[in-house]
Motif scaffolding. Structure first.
Motif, PDB file in Angstrom:
ATOM      1  N   ILE A 178       0.836  -1.199   0.000  1.00 47.35           N
ATOM      2  CA  ILE A 178       0.000   0.000   0.000  1.00 47.35           C
ATOM      3  C   ILE A 178       0.873   1.253   0.000  1.00 47.35           C
ATOM      4  N   VAL A 179       1.920   1.268   0.800  1.00 51.47           N
ATOM      5  CA  VAL A 179       2.831   2.420   0.850  1.00 51.47           C
ATOM      6  C   VAL A 179       3.468   2.638  -0.523  1.00 51.47           C
ATOM      7  N   GLN A 180       3.900   1.570  -1.157  1.00 53.02           N
ATOM      8  CA  GLN A 180       4.503   1.677  -2.488  1.00 53.02           C
ATOM      9  C   GLN A 180       3.497   2.178  -3.514  1.00 53.02           C
ATOM     10  N   ARG A 181       2.269   1.705  -3.408  1.00 47.37           N
ATOM     11  CA  ARG A 181       1.219   2.115  -4.340  1.00 47.37           C
ATOM     12  C   ARG A 181       0.902   3.600  -4.178  1.00 47.37           C
ATOM     13  N   VAL A 182       0.810   4.062  -2.934  1.00 45.25           N
ATOM     14  CA  VAL A 182       0.535   5.484  -2.682  1.00 45.25           C
ATOM     15  C   VAL A 182       1.675   6.336  -3.220  1.00 45.25           C
ATOM     16  N   SER A 183       2.898   5.916  -2.985  1.00 42.51           N
ATOM     17  CA  SER A 183       4.065   6.649  -3.473  1.00 42.51           C
ATOM     18  C   SER A 183       4.018   6.766  -4.993  1.00 42.51           C
ATOM     19  N   LYS A 184       3.679   5.681  -5.643  1.00 38.41           N
ATOM     20  CA  LYS A 184       3.621   5.672  -7.106  1.00 38.41           C
ATOM     21  C   LYS A 184       2.490   6.572  -7.619  1.00 38.41           C
ATOM     22  N   LEU A 185       1.310   6.451  -7.027  1.00 31.73           N
ATOM     23  CA  LEU A 185       0.174   7.265  -7.459  1.00 31.73           C
ATOM     24  C   LEU A 185       0.432   8.755  -7.237  1.00 31.73           C
ATOM     25  N   ALA A 186       1.092   9.068  -6.132  1.00 32.03           N
ATOM     26  CA  ALA A 186       1.368  10.463  -5.804  1.00 32.03           C
ATOM     27  C   ALA A 186       2.563  11.005  -6.582  1.00 32.03           C
ATOM     28  N   LYS A 187       3.241  10.099  -7.277  1.00 33.79           N
ATOM     29  CA  LYS A 187       4.462  10.479  -8.008  1.00 33.79           C
ATOM     30  C   LYS A 187       5.482  11.115  -7.072  1.00 33.79           C
ATOM     31  N   LYS A 188       5.576  10.522  -5.867  1.00 32.98           N
ATOM     32  CA  LYS A 188       6.504  10.965  -4.840  1.00 32.98           C
ATOM     33  C   LYS A 188       7.349   9.763  -4.424  1.00 32.98           C
ATOM     34  N   PRO A 189       8.450   9.538  -5.137  1.00 31.07           N
ATOM     35  CA  PRO A 189       9.285   8.393  -4.765  1.00 31.07           C
ATOM     36  C   PRO A 189       9.849   8.576  -3.361  1.00 31.07           C
ATOM     37  N   ILE A 190       9.932   7.474  -2.656  1.00 33.10           N
ATOM     38  CA  ILE A 190      10.503   7.500  -1.312  1.00 33.10           C
ATOM     39  C   ILE A 190      11.661   6.521  -1.238  1.00 33.10           C
ATOM     40  N   THR A 191      12.578   6.808  -0.348  1.00 32.29           N
ATOM     41  CA  THR A 191      13.726   5.924  -0.169  1.00 32.29           C
ATOM     42  C   THR A 191      13.276   4.654   0.549  1.00 32.29           C
ATOM     43  N   ARG A 192      14.078   3.644   0.450  1.00 27.29           N
ATOM     44  CA  ARG A 192      13.773   2.380   1.130  1.00 27.29           C
ATOM     45  C   ARG A 192      13.731   2.610   2.644  1.00 27.29           C
ATOM     46  N   ASP A 193      14.629   3.475   3.133  1.00 25.02           N
ATOM     47  CA  ASP A 193      14.681   3.777   4.564  1.00 25.02           C
ATOM     48  C   ASP A 193      13.372   4.426   5.029  1.00 25.02           C
ATOM     49  N   LEU A 194      12.890   5.407   4.272  1.00 27.00           N
ATOM     50  CA  LEU A 194      11.641   6.073   4.633  1.00 27.00           C
ATOM     51  C   LEU A 194      10.469   5.101   4.522  1.00 27.00           C
ATOM     52  N   GLU A 195      10.482   4.276   3.493  1.00 30.29           N
ATOM     53  CA  GLU A 195       9.431   3.262   3.343  1.00 30.29           C
ATOM     54  C   GLU A 195       9.404   2.358   4.563  1.00 30.29           C
ATOM     55  N   ASP A 196      10.578   1.911   4.999  1.00 27.84           N
ATOM     56  CA  ASP A 196      10.664   1.055   6.182  1.00 27.84           C
ATOM     57  C   ASP A 196      10.088   1.743   7.416  1.00 27.84           C
ATOM     58  N   LYS A 197      10.419   3.030   7.592  1.00 24.77           N
ATOM     59  CA  LYS A 197       9.913   3.772   8.754  1.00 24.77           C
ATOM     60  C   LYS A 197       8.400   3.899   8.722  1.00 24.77           C
ATOM     61  N   ILE A 198       7.863   4.212   7.546  1.00 24.24           N
ATOM     62  CA  ILE A 198       6.412   4.349   7.413  1.00 24.24           C
ATOM     63  C   ILE A 198       5.728   3.018   7.680  1.00 24.24           C
ATOM     64  N   VAL A 199       6.240   1.958   7.074  1.00 21.42           N
ATOM     65  CA  VAL A 199       5.653   0.620   7.249  1.00 21.42           C
ATOM     66  C   VAL A 199       5.692   0.213   8.721  1.00 21.42           C
ATOM     67  N   GLN A 200       6.836   0.391   9.367  1.00 20.42           N
ATOM     68  CA  GLN A 200       6.958  -0.001  10.772  1.00 20.42           C
ATOM     69  C   GLN A 200       6.020   0.812  11.663  1.00 20.42           C
ATOM     70  N   SER A 201       5.858   2.091  11.348  1.00 15.83           N
ATOM     71  CA  SER A 201       4.952   2.937  12.114  1.00 15.83           C
ATOM     72  C   SER A 201       3.513   2.445  12.004  1.00 15.83           C
TER      73      SER A 201
END
Length: 83
Positions: A41-64
């Protein structure tokens, strides 16, 4: 959909309503304690928003999200995105 309201949203966001409805459905049916589902879901939102995120930020968001389980704190996620 040809509804003018939805067309206006598409024009402002650049995201098709079909994509928004698919995302909403995924979020509605997601198990927010399942890291794999949350990551998708986080990856899908990033793609739809055209806002790439780093793997580190993705990990933080997912863990949160996984840590909080059923509660999504969008303000907390927004703050992470601005860092």
């Amino acid at each position: 959909m040809q509804n003018p309201f939805f067309k206006q949203i598409e024009n402002k966001t650049g995201v098709g309503m079909e994509d928004i409805f698919e995302l909403a459905n995924a979020i509605q049916n997601a198990d927010f304690k399942n890291e794999k589902q949350v990551r998708k879901i986080v990856q899908r939102v990033s793609k739809l928003a055209k806002k790439p995120i780093t793997r580190d930020l993705e990990d933080k968001i997912v863990q949160s999200i996984v840590k909080d389980g059923n509660a999504l704190d969008f303000s907390k996620i927004e703050k992470m995105m601005k860092q």
